[in-house]
Design a protein around this motif. Structure first.
Motif, PDB file in Angstrom:
ATOM      1  N   THR A   6       0.826  -1.208   0.000  1.00 25.01           N
ATOM      2  CA  THR A   6       0.000   0.000   0.000  1.00 25.01           C
ATOM      3  C   THR A   6       0.862   1.260   0.000  1.00 25.01           C
ATOM      4  OG1 THR A   6      -1.758  -1.169   1.200  1.00 25.01           O
ATOM      5  CG2 THR A   6      -1.810   1.237   1.246  1.00 25.01           C
ATOM      6  N   VAL A   7       1.928   1.258   0.834  1.00 20.48           N
ATOM      7  CA  VAL A   7       2.817   2.421   0.896  1.00 20.48           C
ATOM      8  C   VAL A   7       3.578   2.579  -0.414  1.00 20.48           C
ATOM      9  CG1 VAL A   7       4.824   3.399   2.065  1.00 20.48           C
ATOM     10  CG2 VAL A   7       3.021   2.308   3.407  1.00 20.48           C
ATOM     11  N   TYR A  45       6.182   3.785   6.744  1.00 19.82           N
ATOM     12  CA  TYR A  45       5.979   5.027   6.006  1.00 19.82           C
ATOM     13  C   TYR A  45       7.108   5.244   5.007  1.00 19.82           C
ATOM     14  CZ  TYR A  45       9.348   6.790   9.436  1.00 19.82           C
ATOM     15  OH  TYR A  45      10.454   6.973  10.214  1.00 19.82           O
ATOM     16  N   ARG A  46       6.847   6.157   4.075  1.00 18.26           N
ATOM     17  CA  ARG A  46       7.872   6.587   3.129  1.00 18.26           C
ATOM     18  C   ARG A  46       8.630   7.775   3.704  1.00 18.26           C
ATOM     19  NH1 ARG A  46       5.673   8.995  -0.845  1.00 18.26           N
ATOM     20  NH2 ARG A  46       3.476   8.878  -0.263  1.00 18.26           N
ATOM     21  N   ASN A  92       2.548   1.859  -3.234  1.00 12.13           N
ATOM     22  CA  ASN A  92       1.607   2.308  -4.261  1.00 12.13           C
ATOM     23  C   ASN A  92       1.175   3.767  -4.087  1.00 12.13           C
ATOM     24  OD1 ASN A  92       1.587  -0.134  -5.651  1.00 12.13           O
ATOM     25  ND2 ASN A  92      -0.067  -0.980  -4.390  1.00 12.13           N
ATOM     26  N   GLY A  93       1.764   4.438  -3.101  1.00 15.58           N
ATOM     27  CA  GLY A  93       1.493   5.861  -2.983  1.00 15.58           C
ATOM     28  C   GLY A  93       0.999   6.334  -1.631  1.00 15.58           C
ATOM     29  N   GLU A  94       0.494   5.439  -0.784  1.00 19.49           N
ATOM     30  CA  GLU A  94       0.014   5.853   0.541  1.00 19.49           C
ATOM     31  C   GLU A  94       1.202   6.347   1.373  1.00 19.49           C
ATOM     32  OE1 GLU A  94      -3.036   6.660   3.095  1.00 19.49           O
ATOM     33  OE2 GLU A  94      -3.235   5.708   1.127  1.00 19.49           O
ATOM     34  N   ARG A  95       1.010   7.423   2.140  1.00 20.69           N
ATOM     35  CA  ARG A  95       2.126   8.002   2.895  1.00 20.69           C
ATOM     36  C   ARG A  95       2.548   7.089   4.041  1.00 20.69           C
ATOM     37  NH1 ARG A  95       5.214  12.135   3.325  1.00 20.69           N
ATOM     38  NH2 ARG A  95       5.918  12.944   5.313  1.00 20.69           N
ATOM     39  N   TRP A  96       1.593   6.548   4.790  1.00 25.48           N
ATOM     40  CA  TRP A  96       1.936   5.632   5.874  1.00 25.48           C
ATOM     41  C   TRP A  96       0.771   4.716   6.170  1.00 25.48           C
ATOM     42  CZ3 TRP A  96      -1.284   6.026  10.073  1.00 25.48           C
ATOM     43  CH2 TRP A  96      -1.944   7.244  10.254  1.00 25.48           C
ATOM     44  N   VAL A  97       1.078   3.559   6.776  1.00 25.39           N
ATOM     45  CA  VAL A  97       0.068   2.585   7.190  1.00 25.39           C
ATOM     46  C   VAL A  97       0.426   2.111   8.591  1.00 25.39           C
ATOM     47  CG1 VAL A  97      -0.952   0.321   6.778  1.00 25.39           C
ATOM     48  CG2 VAL A  97      -0.435   1.820   4.839  1.00 25.39           C
ATOM     49  N   ARG A 133       4.382   1.460  12.639  1.00 27.55           N
ATOM     50  CA  ARG A 133       3.883   2.280  11.537  1.00 27.55           C
ATOM     51  C   ARG A 133       4.926   2.257  10.421  1.00 27.55           C
ATOM     52  NH1 ARG A 133       1.946   8.246  12.855  1.00 27.55           N
ATOM     53  NH2 ARG A 133       0.229   7.040  13.752  1.00 27.55           N
TER      54      ARG A 133
END
Length: 531
Positions: free
Chosen positions: A483-484, A529-530, A486-491, A527
């Motif tokens: 998900t991250v 994140y990028r 693919n563009g999501e900032r954090w999960v 968490r």
């Protein structure tokens, strides 16, 4: 193997001292045992050796002599320490209220090769090690040697707060080998440099000296959870000292007060309010340096802390080096009293001279899985108050050979129920006096008997719901990474155990992503994140 000591250019340290004091140190002619030279304004200069102190002059130290040294070593850092470039020597200052230097401690820095022979197996095990010991006993020397050894095969980064590990100057001392060194501008920023080392330089091992603040303890936990081996030192002499230090107790799991229910308090035989370990320890192994040639090792910090809080401390493993250089091990033996393991089994003490049985839970944890078709030695068991037909059925289901003895004296193991054990029946007391291990089951069920036999025969434990939960956590982590990417900032992931969080950090790092743990147990989570 005897230690090979290399003094880091003692002449370099003596050259910055006043000529009269430098000559006095040379006249003593005991440089191999010299620890430090003390210069205090208005007092007689002294040299401290392993076996005591020696006065270096009959005259008191003057302001000119203090200034003579200060001018030759350059500026002191914010922690009032200075060094000599490309050496391990350290000069520390004492200041008055107007910030003028009124005292100097000139410590001799040495690279000692061979000091880690006594713990080399622990260093190379990949486990995180915490080293304790009083000042001057050799903690930093051992840390430096560990960095050098591991740097030959792994990526090692040294976080050098006061330049004691890698020496002063921009080029690290050869004693750290191929290890990379990160200097710290001010001691208060040490925790940030620790995290920076993990995020920027991809280490497999981080070496850190003198963990002494709460933020540094938190940074150490974050590093350990990311799957990086951590080797560090902390203030304190023993595990008990560390537990009583509210700032650093988190390094070994921390302690908290827990209120038990009436039933649980009766079952444990304790008061309703007890102390328990708050979370998994940051360090896997704790080493107490007692002398330069003798250490105490707690190979399982979590177990040692739990036992200590219950008032039944497990003695550490003692390792020592004799005069010939041979290393001797004294295996820890459990205290002489009955104890219960997490599965509900309990065993009595062993008689001297007999090989002690390990508790069933420990055998199940340490045993390698046994494949079908492997032969077992028959276990001679005397069941007291335990259904024999169910015990035989449990043994058949597991495929292990047992012999039900009619007399307790013919048995290798006595197994009974909790109710009989509490009543102290004569058969149980006689077995204890003979040194026969007595195992206690919570109930007369086949499930309890299978657990008992699995521990007795070192069988691989069955797949537990915990393993299933770990598999689900790994799948959730993989989905979060995708998900991250693919563009999501954090999960944010679900709360998980320390072991699972460590795996999650490893997966994130392998995907070139960042991760961070936050929250308190049991709701601590990761968490991803990028940048």
């Amino acid at each position: 193997m005897t230690n090979h000591k290399i003094t880091d250019d003692l002449d370099a340290l003596l050259s910055v001292l006043p000529p009269t004091i430098s000559r006095a140190v040379r006249d003593v002619d005991d440089s191999s045992n010299l620890l430090e030279v003390i210069l205090d304004l208005g007092r007689i200069p002294t040299a401290r050796y392993l076996q005591g102190e020696v006065n270096l002059s009959e005259n008191e130290v003057t302001r000119e002599e203090i200034d003579y040294v200060a001018k030759r070593i350059g500026a002191f850092d914010t922690d009032n320490r200075a060094g000599l470039e490309r050496t391990l020597h350290r000069i520390s200052a004492i200041r008055n209220r107007r910030s003028a230097v009124v005292g100097l401690t000139c410590r001799v820095g040495r690279a000692v090769y061979g000091t880690t022979d006594i713990i080399k197996d622990l260093i190379e095990s990949g486990k995180s090690l915490l080293i304790l010991g009083r000042p001057g006993v050799g903690k930093t020397t051992m840390l430096r040697e560990a960095a050098r050894i591991l740097a030959d095969t792994t990526r090692v980064v040294v976080v050098d707060t006061s330049n004691e590990i890698g020496g002063d100057g921009d080029v690290p001392h050869p004693a750290v080998g191929r290890a990379r060194r990160m200097q710290v501008a001010t001691p208060a920023m040490q925790h940030e440099v620790m995290i920076e080392a993990v995020e920027n330089h991809n280490p497999e091992v981080i070496v850190i000296d003198e963990i002494g603040r709460e933020l540094e303890a938190a940074a150490a936990r974050t590093i350990a959870e990311r799957g990086v081996q951590l080797i560090g030192t902390a203030h304190g002499n023993t595990l008990e000292n560390l537990l009583l230090n509210p700032t650093l107790s988190d390094l070994v799991g921390g302690i908290e007060s827990v209120t038990l229910s009436d039933e649980e308090a009766r079952r444990r035989g304790t008061q309703k309010t007890v102390l328990e370990r708050r979370s998994p320890p940051t360090f896997d192994v704790l080493i107490e340096i007692q002398t330069r040639d003798r250490i105490a090792v707690h190979t399982d910090v979590g177990e040692s802390v739990d036992s200590l809080l219950r008032g039944n401390p497990v003695p550490p493993e003692i390792r020592s080096r004799d005069e010939s250089g041979e290393i001797r091990l004294e295996r820890a033996r459990r205290p002489v009293r009955a104890r219960r393991d997490p599965q509900g089994f309990q065993r009595t003490t062993d008689k001297p001279g007999r090989e002690p049985f390990t508790e069933a839970s420990e055998m199940a944890e340490e045993a390698e899985p046994i494949h079908q078709g492997q032969k077992f030695e028959t276990a001679h068991i005397f069941p007291y108050g335990v259904a024999r037909n169910r015990l035989i059925q449990a043994a058949k289901h597991l495929g292990v050979p047992i012999s039900i003895e009619k007399e307790p004296g013919d048995a290798e193991v006595v197994v009974t129920l909790r109710t009989h054990f509490r009543k102290r029946q004569r058969t149980i007391v006689d077995a204890e006096n003979r040194g026969t291990p007595v195992y206690v089951l919570r109930s007369n069920t086949i499930a309890q008997m299978e657990r008992f036999l699995s521990g007795l025969f070192n069988l691989a434990p069955p797949v537990s719901p915990r393993a299933h939960n770990e598999e689900e956590s790994m799948q959730q982590t993989q989905n979060a990474i995708e998900t991250v990417l693919n563009g999501e900032r954090w999960v944010e992931l679900s709360p998980a155990s320390s072991y699972v969080r460590r795996l999650q950090h490893q997966m994130a790092r392998q995907a070139n992503l960042y991760s961070y743990s936050y929250g308190k147990e049991p709701n601590r989570r990761v968490r991803i994140y990028r940048e």
